[in-house]
Design an enzyme around this catalytic site. Structure first.
Site, PDB file in Angstrom:
ATOM      1  N   ARG A   8       0.998  -1.253  -0.008  1.00  0.00           N
ATOM      2  CA  ARG A   8       0.117   0.094   0.086  1.00  0.00           C
ATOM      3  C   ARG A   8       0.808   1.350  -0.110  1.00  0.00           C
ATOM      4  O   ARG A   8       2.144   1.413   0.718  1.00  0.00           O
ATOM      5  CB  ARG A   8      -0.819   0.033   1.371  1.00  0.00           C
ATOM      6  CG  ARG A   8      -1.663   1.203   1.338  1.00  0.00           C
ATOM      7  CD  ARG A   8      -2.415   1.456   2.616  1.00  0.00           C
ATOM      8  NE  ARG A   8      -1.411   1.679   3.706  1.00  0.00           N
ATOM      9  CZ  ARG A   8      -1.000   2.813   3.933  1.00  0.00           C
ATOM     10  NH1 ARG A   8      -1.388   3.813   3.263  1.00  0.00           N
ATOM     11  NH2 ARG A   8      -0.075   2.976   5.033  1.00  0.00           N
ATOM     12  N   ALA A   9       0.337   2.243  -0.805  1.00  0.00           N
ATOM     13  CA  ALA A   9       1.048   3.498  -0.712  1.00  0.00           C
ATOM     14  C   ALA A   9      -0.111   4.593  -0.702  1.00  0.00           C
ATOM     15  O   ALA A   9      -1.357   4.273  -0.810  1.00  0.00           O
ATOM     16  CB  ALA A   9       1.815   3.820  -1.922  1.00  0.00           C
ATOM     17  N   SER A  10       0.062   5.673  -0.237  1.00  0.00           N
ATOM     18  CA  SER A  10      -1.146   6.542   0.301  1.00  0.00           C
ATOM     19  C   SER A  10      -1.595   7.300  -0.904  1.00  0.00           C
ATOM     20  O   SER A  10      -2.988   7.485  -1.123  1.00  0.00           O
ATOM     21  CB  SER A  10      -0.519   7.731   1.285  1.00  0.00           C
ATOM     22  OG  SER A  10      -0.302   7.139   2.336  1.00  0.00           O
ATOM     23  N   THR A  11      -0.892   7.418  -2.270  1.00  0.00           N
ATOM     24  CA  THR A  11      -1.404   8.511  -3.143  1.00  0.00           C
ATOM     25  C   THR A  11      -0.887   7.651  -4.525  1.00  0.00           C
ATOM     26  O   THR A  11       0.034   6.665  -4.628  1.00  0.00           O
ATOM     27  CB  THR A  11      -0.738   9.921  -3.237  1.00  0.00           C
ATOM     28  OG1 THR A  11       0.802   9.739  -3.345  1.00  0.00           O
ATOM     29  CG2 THR A  11      -1.126  10.598  -1.764  1.00  0.00           C
ATOM     30  N   GLN A  14       2.976   7.739  -5.444  1.00  0.00           N
ATOM     31  CA  GLN A  14       3.865   6.996  -4.646  1.00  0.00           C
ATOM     32  C   GLN A  14       3.702   5.579  -5.120  1.00  0.00           C
ATOM     33  O   GLN A  14       2.821   5.142  -5.752  1.00  0.00           O
ATOM     34  CB  GLN A  14       3.402   6.887  -3.109  1.00  0.00           C
ATOM     35  CG  GLN A  14       3.582   8.208  -2.237  1.00  0.00           C
ATOM     36  CD  GLN A  14       3.214   8.449  -0.844  1.00  0.00           C
ATOM     37  OE1 GLN A  14       2.329   7.420  -0.485  1.00  0.00           O
ATOM     38  NE2 GLN A  14       3.556   9.345  -0.209  1.00  0.00           N
TER      39      GLN A  14
END
Length: 209
Positions: A8-11, A14
């Site tokens: 997972r990455a926030s945006t 990324q």
């Protein structure tokens, strides 16, 4: 037992796949094979049911499967109540969380016939998992607070201009609304928030004859 890797990455800016090699190396070193990988760009502060890939991973899991992450904060930056809800979901499905930054969780990759030892490690791991999740949440709240303080200071000094509008993406979203695409399709294709979609849908309707 299946190993399911969660990245997972926030945006979307990324790279959510950044840790993939590290997870594959860990699995190989422990004699495991990653059965499937789930990748998404969503905030770790969102509840698990609002993260489609995490939800799909848990739906795919069977009792005894491993949920493999690089760091606990990839799984959760949740507040206490939402973290308890996610833990309950994981516990009810009898899934084991293994995080590279949580050595006490690595024992779940081994078959252990000693029930007493397994229960002791499970208790220790649960405590450590809670601690890292709480630290991840604190880090999230601290960064958010510093960002808000910086914006307030910039506004007071007349320097704050806000985030520049992504005109190309927004035009595309309005065009998709006019073409009759669903909210879920547009959200998945563009990564825009629901508040942004609501604003642009209204704007797209105003542009109709």
């Amino acid at each position: 037992m299946f190993v399911r890797a969660y990245l997972r990455a926030s945006t979307k800016e990324q790279d959510a796949t950044r840790a993939k090699a590290a997870l594959e190396r860990f699995a190989k070193d422990n004699g495991l094979t990653i059965a499937s990988t789930y990748i998404e760009n969503e905030s770790g502060a969102k509840d698990w049911a609002s993260r489609p890939e995490l939800r799909r991973l848990l739906d795919d899991c069977k009792a005894g499967d491993i949920l493999l992450v690089e760091q606990v904060d990839r799984l959760s930056r949740l507040n206490a109540d939402d973290w308890e809800a996610l833990k309950a979901e994981i516990r009810d499905r009898k899934v084991k969380v293994v995080a590279l930054d949580l050595p006490t969780s690595h024992q779940f990759t081994k078959v252990n016939g000693d029930d007493t030892t397994a229960r002791i490690f499970d208790s220790i791991n649960s405590m450590m998992l809670d601690m890292l999740a709480a630290m991840a949440r604190k880090d999230y709240e601290d960064r958010k607070r510093r960002q808000e303080e910086g914006i307030a200071k910039a506004k007071a000094a007349g320097r704050y201009k806000g985030r520049p509008e992504n005109t190309e993406r927004n035009e595309r979203i309005m065009r998709m609304f006019r073409e009759g695409k669903t909210w879920s399709q547009i959200e998945k294709d563009t990564g825009a928030s629901k508040s942004t979609l609501s604003r642009l849908k209204k704007k797209s309707e105003e542009g109709k004859d």
